[in-house]
Design an enzyme around this catalytic site. Structure first.
Site, PDB file in Angstrom:
ATOM      1  N   GLY A 129       0.748  -1.244   0.000  1.00 45.83           N
ATOM      2  CA  GLY A 129       0.000   0.000   0.000  1.00 45.83           C
ATOM      3  C   GLY A 129       0.776   1.291   0.000  1.00 45.83           C
ATOM      4  N   PRO A 168       4.300  -5.277  -1.039  1.00 38.91           N
ATOM      5  CG  PRO A 168       6.547  -4.689  -1.360  1.00 38.91           C
ATOM      6  CD  PRO A 168       5.657  -5.670  -0.645  1.00 38.91           C
ATOM      7  NE  ARG A 223      -0.656   2.480  -5.946  1.00 43.39           N
ATOM      8  CZ  ARG A 223      -1.713   2.452  -6.765  1.00 43.39           C
ATOM      9  NH1 ARG A 223      -1.644   3.028  -7.933  1.00 43.39           N
ATOM     10  NH2 ARG A 223      -2.835   1.869  -6.397  1.00 43.39           N
ATOM     11  NE  ARG A 274      -3.366   3.469 -11.156  1.00 42.30           N
ATOM     12  CZ  ARG A 274      -3.162   4.722 -10.816  1.00 42.30           C
ATOM     13  NH1 ARG A 274      -2.651   5.570 -11.695  1.00 42.30           N
ATOM     14  NH2 ARG A 274      -3.438   5.159  -9.621  1.00 42.30           N
ATOM     15  CB  CYS A 325     -16.302   3.631 -29.541  1.00 37.60           C
ATOM     16  SG  CYS A 325     -15.537   3.705 -31.155  1.00 37.60           S
ATOM     17  CD  GLU A 326     -17.342   2.889 -23.549  1.00 38.26           C
ATOM     18  OE1 GLU A 326     -18.017   3.719 -22.904  1.00 38.26           O
ATOM     19  OE2 GLU A 326     -17.737   1.755 -23.840  1.00 38.26           O
TER      20      GLU A 326
HETATM   21  C1  LIG Z   1      -3.409  -4.889  -3.936  1.00 40.62           C
HETATM   22  C2  LIG Z   1      -2.873  -5.538  -2.744  1.00 40.62           C
HETATM   23  C3  LIG Z   1      -1.548  -5.313  -2.365  1.00 40.62           C
HETATM   24  C4  LIG Z   1      -0.624  -4.349  -3.076  1.00 40.62           C
HETATM   25  O1  LIG Z   1      -0.999  -3.046  -2.914  1.00 40.62           O
HETATM   26  P1  LIG Z   1      -0.051  -1.859  -3.446  1.00 40.62           P
HETATM   27  O2  LIG Z   1      -0.801  -0.638  -3.113  1.00 40.62           O
HETATM   28  O3  LIG Z   1       0.125  -2.048  -4.912  1.00 40.62           O
HETATM   29  O4  LIG Z   1       1.236  -1.955  -2.709  1.00 40.62           O
HETATM   30  C5  LIG Z   1      -1.063  -6.017  -1.275  1.00 40.62           C
HETATM   31  N1  LIG Z   1      -1.845  -6.877  -0.585  1.00 40.62           N
HETATM   32  C6  LIG Z   1      -3.125  -7.115  -0.925  1.00 40.62           C
HETATM   33  C7  LIG Z   1      -3.915  -8.094  -0.140  1.00 40.62           C
HETATM   34  C8  LIG Z   1      -3.684  -6.460  -2.012  1.00 40.62           C
HETATM   35  O5  LIG Z   1      -4.958  -6.692  -2.328  1.00 40.62           O
END
Ligand SMILES: *Cc1c(COP(=O)(O)O)cnc(C)c1O
Length: 417
Positions: free
Chosen positions: A239, A274, A276, A312, A342-343
């Site tokens: 996250g 991790p 992202r 995104r 086409c949106e």
């Molecule tokens: C999506 C997810 C992650 C990764 O989240 P990031 O924001 O990409 O680091 C980790 N654990 C779980 C359970 C997820 O669903």
């Protein structure tokens, strides 16, 4: 810091000009920097070096085999959310005992597949799922290692679509019901309780929600201990955010510095998930301008990448920086940068200020390495784009562009038509 920088007014991926990538592989194309991928992965490894840990890369952020393989080679594990992701992780050479499996809807088939391969643990999201895992494990005469995903009711202070740790979300078991569920799990014959899991959301730019959530989880770990349930693996989820625009997210080392003191003297292995923060700024989407169009009161830059290639902006109204591959001195314009789909929702940027673009020119959509290709689709029957990895002066295809024939894979016209 990432490896997409200008040299003499031209944008490079490491030591390869993006212009050359476009010439070799065509557009649209995802381009990843080996150096950035590895640096970002190692940032976690180094941050948690002094404490037993496994960095389980969240496969859903980017599931390319070559990228998973790279992390696996450097000691990484995987966080998967489907049988398909588990298959990819295993094929990429990630050891099963470094794979954790989350998700609210695991099927019997998926559970059996994971048990057969002896993954580290299932991150279980409900009592019902616990029942099912016990039943499937019993049929296979094995013990299923599990953690319960606990919803600590912490506001991650991020976009509502990527926040997961509040009471109202479908994820995990509410913390107040945790003890009851652990006692239940403990009673099951075919289940071994080995861990605890939480993941409160994505693109977090503050440390405090991580700290608050961990404190709540540790109180629970102590309570479990008193009830004879010992936790070995503490999975703190993923996250951590990245800089898309002007966010200043914490570095993994700051995360470690805030969390590790809370874990002192505890006999635990920390599992990190991790996604992202490892791949986001290690990849870009390279696209070509097809047409310019003067609208009623705005300008449209029509490019060859659409919402099916990078979802995104359409899905989350997400901001991606867009910059010219070859810098120019033209006047700044405000434009909607849109794809061919086409949106009306098909855009990469709205009302964006950008130096004047000409037909045929290349644009780089930055920070596209996470939830970019992995969310792409064939909508409008568009073949999925190619993916390329750059390392120093070298570059290689890591996924070839789909052909028109690929679009029909699996389709048949039966006699009844
Ligand atoms: C999506 C997810 C992650 C990764 O989240 P990031 O924001 O990409 O680091 C980790 N654990 C779980 C359970 C997820 O669903």
């Amino acid at each position: 810091m990432h490896s997409f920088q200008y040299k003499n007014g031209e944008l490079y991926a490491e030591n390869v000009a993006l212009k050359d990538i476009a010439k070799t592989y065509g557009t649209p194309v995802y381009v990843y920097s080996h150096e950035t991928l590895l640096n970002h992965f190692m940032a976690y490894e180094n941050a948690f070096k002094g404490f037993p840990h496994i960095t389980c890369f969240a496969v859903k952020a980017n599931s390319n085999l070559a990228i998973l393989n790279l992390f696996g080679k450097h000691g990484g594990g995987a966080d998967v959310v489907s049988g398909g992701e588990l298959y990819r992780a295993l094929k990429a050479g990630i050891p099963a005992n470094k794979i954790v499996y989350a998700g609210v809807g695991k099927t019997e088939e998926e559970i059996r597949y994971a048990l057969k391969n002896k993954i580290l643990m299932f991150n279980v999201e409900s009592g019902d799922e616990l029942n099912e895992i016990d039943r499937v494990a019993g049929n296979m005469r094995v013990k299923a290692p599990i953690a319960l995903r606990i919803n600590p009711d912490i506001d991650a202070e991020t976009h509502p679509y990527i926040s997961t740790g509040l009471k109202k979300h479908k994820f995990g078991i509410p913390i107040e019901n945790a003890l009851v569920h652990y006692k239940l799990a403990h009673k099951f014959k075919n289940i071994e309780t080995v861990g605890i899991h939480k993941h409160i959301g994505s693109q977090l730019t503050k440390i405090s929600p991580f700290v608050d959530a961990l404190k709540r989880i540790l109180l629970l770990v102590d309570e479990l201990q008193k009830n004879g349930i010992r936790i070995r693996n503490l999975d703190i989820g993923g996250g951590l955010g990245i800089t898309y625009r002007d966010e200043v997210p914490p570095h993994p080392s700051q995360l470690a510095k805030s969390l590790l003191p809370l874990l002192k003297e505890r006999d635990l292995t920390v599992v990190l998930e991790p996604g992202r923060s490892i791949v986001g700024n290690a990849g870009i989407l390279l696209t070509k301008t097809l047409y310019l169009k003067e609208g009623q009161d705005k300008q449209f830059v029509i490019v060859d990448a659409g919402m099916n290639d990078l979802m995104r902006p359409s899905l989350y109204d997400a901001y991606h920086h867009i910059q010219p591959v070859v810098k120019n001195k033209r006047a700044i314009i405000a434009a909607d940068i849109v794809g061919p789909i086409c949106e009306s929702g098909d855009f990469l940027a709205k009302g964006r200020e950008i130096t004047g673009v000409k037909k045929g020119e290349l644009l780089a959509v930055m920070s596209a390495g996470a939830y970019g290709f992995s969310m792409s689709s064939n909508y409008n029957s568009r073949p999925k784009v190619a993916e390329v990895m750059v390392k120093g002066r070298k570059h290689a295809l890591i996924r070839s562009r789909e052909t028109l024939k690929d679009l029909l894979k699996g389709e048949t016209v039966p006699e009844l038509v």
